[in-house]
Design an enzyme around this catalytic site. Structure first.
Site, mmCIF file in Angstrom:
data_model
loop_
_atom_site.group_PDB
_atom_site.id
_atom_site.type_symbol
_atom_site.label_atom_id
_atom_site.label_comp_id
_atom_site.label_asym_id
_atom_site.label_seq_id
_atom_site.Cartn_x
_atom_site.Cartn_y
_atom_site.Cartn_z
ATOM 1 N N LYS A 58 -13.585 -61.512 88.732
ATOM 2 C CA LYS A 58 -13.153 -61.439 90.138
ATOM 3 C C LYS A 58 -12.688 -62.801 90.620
ATOM 4 O O LYS A 58 -11.679 -62.931 91.314
ATOM 5 C CB LYS A 58 -14.298 -60.892 91.015
ATOM 6 C CG LYS A 58 -14.553 -59.411 90.791
ATOM 7 C CD LYS A 58 -15.849 -58.920 91.414
ATOM 8 C CE LYS A 58 -16.117 -57.467 91.001
ATOM 9 N NZ LYS A 58 -17.426 -56.944 91.431
ATOM 10 N N GLN A 102 -22.855 -59.430 94.142
ATOM 11 C CA GLN A 102 -22.760 -58.646 92.902
ATOM 12 C C GLN A 102 -24.066 -57.864 92.718
ATOM 13 O O GLN A 102 -25.148 -58.431 92.824
ATOM 14 C CB GLN A 102 -22.510 -59.584 91.708
ATOM 15 C CG GLN A 102 -22.260 -58.864 90.401
ATOM 16 C CD GLN A 102 -20.978 -58.034 90.408
ATOM 17 O OE1 GLN A 102 -19.950 -58.468 90.903
ATOM 18 N NE2 GLN A 102 -21.055 -56.819 89.882
ATOM 19 N N ASP A 125 -16.297 -56.120 100.396
ATOM 20 C CA ASP A 125 -16.651 -55.180 99.324
ATOM 21 C C ASP A 125 -17.074 -53.826 99.919
ATOM 22 O O ASP A 125 -17.372 -52.893 99.189
ATOM 23 C CB ASP A 125 -17.788 -55.794 98.492
ATOM 24 C CG ASP A 125 -17.880 -55.210 97.091
ATOM 25 O OD1 ASP A 125 -16.854 -54.699 96.586
ATOM 26 O OD2 ASP A 125 -18.978 -55.259 96.498
#
Ligand code: NAP
Length: 288
Positions: A58, A102, A125
């Site tokens: 990412k 994450q 996200d």
């Protein structure tokens, strides 16, 4: 059974590339006009090899698109309270425009509590309750990236969802549930299936659009795909195998996502696009 392919492939790799190119152009414009480039903070608890790889990937994509990233690596023993402190600090840091935690973070972490420490305007996200509520009410906000990528694929291939029966197999908070809400917002008639669903085959057979989001190799039988249906396979299992029995589904569907190269590349593309959008808003370049 005939093995003739009838389905057109939905090329996520190509579409994702276009979205990232657009994000890069916008990122450059933001830097030019404001003197500040978009910045994504990535937070990782522990050193799970798959998570380390995902974050690295990412950040590399961010760098290519002119998006800065700031990585915060926390030890595996980090407590929920410490993680919340970190995320709260990033939420008020004016130099950070998007935050990615994450996950999974480890069994000792209350992930929901951690996600909720992310300010909604930085939730690129799409993991907070605020973001889920916003998409459920069809209000502006950031969408969970994989469902957002699925919707962009459907749009790119001109799939008219109004009145269509969409069957979403899987109901996780980051994938199945938001995918269903986004399909509903486009006037599809949505059925959710999950591990307690009885006779999955019978329900899939009725679907005009199937979204497979389970994590079980070839769970969706090709022969259950209604001729002419649109098949989105978000599943990613060892050996590059999706949740749909691809070879047979290919002979029945009208449109289908390959695995890999379908939904997968779209997730990071949406993350980058949303980071740029967040930066534009926070730096006073309203885009919506
Ligand atoms: P998850 O949290 O494990 O959820 C799986 C869902 O599938 C659950 O709702 C579960 O039902 C349901 N399920 C399990 N067995 C089933 C069965 N036999 N029949 C019907 N439903 C069943 O997984 P996830 O995070 O949503 O991920 C799903 C898949 O998508 C995985 O393969 C993952 O690798 C992939 N994925 C891909 C991307 C990408 O970028 N392409 C991103 C995220 C995830 P219950 O709720 O009843 O347990």
């Amino acid at each position: 059974m005939s093995t003739t392919q009838t389905a057109q492939l939905m090329d996520g790799t190509h579409l994702a590339k276009r979205i990232v190119e657009e994000a890069a152009v916008k990122a450059a414009e933001i830097s030019h006009r404001t003197g500040s480039s978009p910045c994504l903070a990535t937070v990782l608890v522990g050193e799970d090899p798959a998570s380390v790889t995902y974050v690295r990937m990412k950040r590399a994509r961010c760098a290519k698109a002119g998006i800065r990233s700031r990585h915060i690596a926390l030890p595996a023993a980090t407590t929920t309270a410490e993680l919340i402190d970190t995320l709260s600090d990033l939420s008020v840091d004016p130099d950070v425009h998007g935050i990615l935690l994450q996950h999974p973070c480890g069994p000792h972490i209350d992930e929901r509590a951690a996600f909720e420490a992310i300010a909604p305007e930085k939730d690129v996200d799409g993991v907070t309750m605020h973001s889920f509520a916003a998409l459920s009410f069809a209000l502006p906000g950031f969408v969970s990236c994989t469902p957002g990528g699925i919707m962009r694929l459907l749009e790119a291939y001109d799939v008219d969802l109004a009145g269509k029966h969409a069957v979403v197999v899987g109901r996780s908070a980051i994938l199945g549930k938001p995918a269903g809400m986004l399909l509903l917002a486009k006037d599809a008639t949505v059925t959710y299936c999950h591990s307690r669903t009885t006779d999955l085959s019978a329900i899939v057979r009725e679907a005009d659009v199937v979204v497979a989001a389970v994590g079980r190799p070839r769970l969706i039988r090709g022969e259950d795909i209604k001729p002419g249906a649109v098949v989105i396979d978000a599943g990613y299992n060892p050996g590059n195998v999706g949740d749909v029995d691809y070879d047979t589904a290919l002979t029945r569907a009208r449109l289908i996502t390959p695995v890999p190269g379908g939904v997968g590349p779209m997730t990071i593309a949406v993350l980058l696009a949303q980071t740029v959008e967040a930066a534009a808003k926070q730096l006073g370049m309203q885009r919506r």
